[in-house]
Scaffold this motif. Structure first.
Motif, PDB file in Angstrom:
ATOM      1  N   UNK A 103       0.802  -1.319  -0.063  1.00  0.00           N
ATOM      2  CA  UNK A 103      -0.003   0.066  -0.046  1.00  0.00           C
ATOM      3  C   UNK A 103       0.940   1.278   0.110  1.00  0.00           C
ATOM      4  N   UNK A 104       0.337   2.154  -0.657  1.00  0.00           N
ATOM      5  CA  UNK A 104       1.192   3.585  -0.722  1.00  0.00           C
ATOM      6  C   UNK A 104       0.841   4.308   0.506  1.00  0.00           C
TER       7      UNK A 104
ATOM      8  N   UNK B  95       6.519   4.980  -6.423  1.00  0.00           N
ATOM      9  CA  UNK B  95       6.147   5.537  -7.841  1.00  0.00           C
ATOM     10  C   UNK B  95       4.822   4.960  -8.039  1.00  0.00           C
ATOM     11  N   UNK B  96       3.908   6.155  -8.587  1.00  0.00           N
ATOM     12  CA  UNK B  96       2.770   5.793  -9.130  1.00  0.00           C
ATOM     13  C   UNK B  96       2.086   6.481 -10.179  1.00  0.00           C
ATOM     14  N   UNK B  97       1.537   6.258 -11.088  1.00  0.00           N
ATOM     15  CA  UNK B  97       1.232   6.941 -12.389  1.00  0.00           C
ATOM     16  C   UNK B  97       0.132   7.905 -12.168  1.00  0.00           C
TER      17      UNK B  97
ATOM     18  N   UNK C 236       6.086  12.691  -6.390  1.00  0.00           N
ATOM     19  CA  UNK C 236       5.968  13.875  -5.826  1.00  0.00           C
ATOM     20  C   UNK C 236       5.004  15.026  -6.576  1.00  0.00           C
ATOM     21  N   UNK C 237       4.234  15.824  -5.941  1.00  0.00           N
ATOM     22  CA  UNK C 237       3.280  16.607  -6.595  1.00  0.00           C
ATOM     23  C   UNK C 237       3.111  17.760  -5.689  1.00  0.00           C
TER      24      UNK C 237
ATOM     25  N   UNK D 110      -3.732   8.869  -4.652  1.00  0.00           N
ATOM     26  CA  UNK D 110      -2.739   7.808  -5.485  1.00  0.00           C
ATOM     27  C   UNK D 110      -3.680   6.751  -5.727  1.00  0.00           C
ATOM     28  N   UNK D 111      -3.446   6.211  -6.794  1.00  0.00           N
ATOM     29  CA  UNK D 111      -4.043   4.884  -7.356  1.00  0.00           C
ATOM     30  C   UNK D 111      -2.606   4.171  -7.594  1.00  0.00           C
ATOM     31  N   UNK D 112      -2.250   3.043  -6.759  1.00  0.00           N
ATOM     32  CA  UNK D 112      -0.982   2.328  -7.059  1.00  0.00           C
ATOM     33  C   UNK D 112      -1.241   0.858  -7.661  1.00  0.00           C
TER      34      UNK D 112
END
Lengths: 111, 112
Positions: free
Chosen positions: B1-2, B28-30, B75-76, B95-97
């Motif tokens: 999990x993120x 890392x997540x898209x 990062x954002x 986020x969705x990972x």
């Protein structure tokens, strides 16, 4: 326009009972529906996802039903505990699309 | 999990100023998203933060008011510009990972 309605009134129940929360929607055909828990001052925590072709899904003391004809989902917490007290959000989504959230229902479980 | 770290957790700002909110993910997540939750309201999607390109904004939200950066996959930042009291809200990064959606704890913003 799309509309999601959850129980607007806070739900107060006794410990050990089953809590049932409702999520109704109009003008939308979701591919899936999600339920979240949100505690004060915290971000939502994902609980369950149910897809349009699923009628029911369970996870421990949680049960979700999804009726695409009635355009309604029911969220049940069995053997409720004071620690289950929180706001519960439903959200609708489509593949690759954004989530649309309901306004949430506040649940209070009294010992 | 993120695991998502969002900061600041809260701030009180004067009208006309700007605030930048940071969102750091431990993997890392898209897909990264920014939401707003106004008092007593549901979450509303502001924009999708795209890595390497401009963010995709939802109806009612514009880049000049809510500029977003996404320099890499972990990062954002979201900036709330030229703030007014109507911008008082909780801002959430999500986020969705592949294992599910995850939300940060949120930034509670009050504009005086």
């Amino acid at each position: 326009s799309q509309k999601i309605e959850q129980n607007s009134e806070a739900l107060n129940i006794q410990e050990g009972k089953t809590a049932t929360l409702t999520c109704n929607y109009t003008n939308y055909s979701p591919a899936y529906l999600q339920w979240y828990r949100q505690d004060p001052g915290r971000g939502p925590v994902f609980l369950l996802l149910i897809r349009e072709n699923e009628k029911e899904k369970r996870k421990e003391r949680l049960k979700v039903t999804f009726d695409t004809t009635l355009k309604q989902s029911l969220f049940h917490i069995t053997a409720s505990q004071p620690a289950d007290s929180a706001t519960y959000l439903c959200a609708l989504g489509r593949q690759g699309g954004k989530l649309i959230f309901g306004q949430g229902t506040e649940l209070s479980v009294k010992p | 999990s993120a695991v998502i770290s969002q900061k600041p957790s809260r701030d009180i700002c004067q009208r006309g100023t700007s605030l930048t909110i940071q969102c750091q993910v431990d993997s890392q997540v898209t897909m990264m998203f920014w939401y707003r939750q106004q008092p007593g309201q549901s979450l509303t999607l502001i924009a999708t933060a795209n890595q390497g390109s401009e963010a995709t904004y939802e109806s009612g939200f514009v880049i000049d008011k809510f500029p977003i950066s996404r320099p890499n996959l972990t990062f954002s930042t979201l900036t709330v510009s030229n703030m007014s009291p109507e911008d008082s809200s909780i801002y959430l990064c999500s986020v969705e990972d592949g294992t599910g959606p995850y939300f940060g704890a949120g930034t509670r913003l009050s504009v005086l």
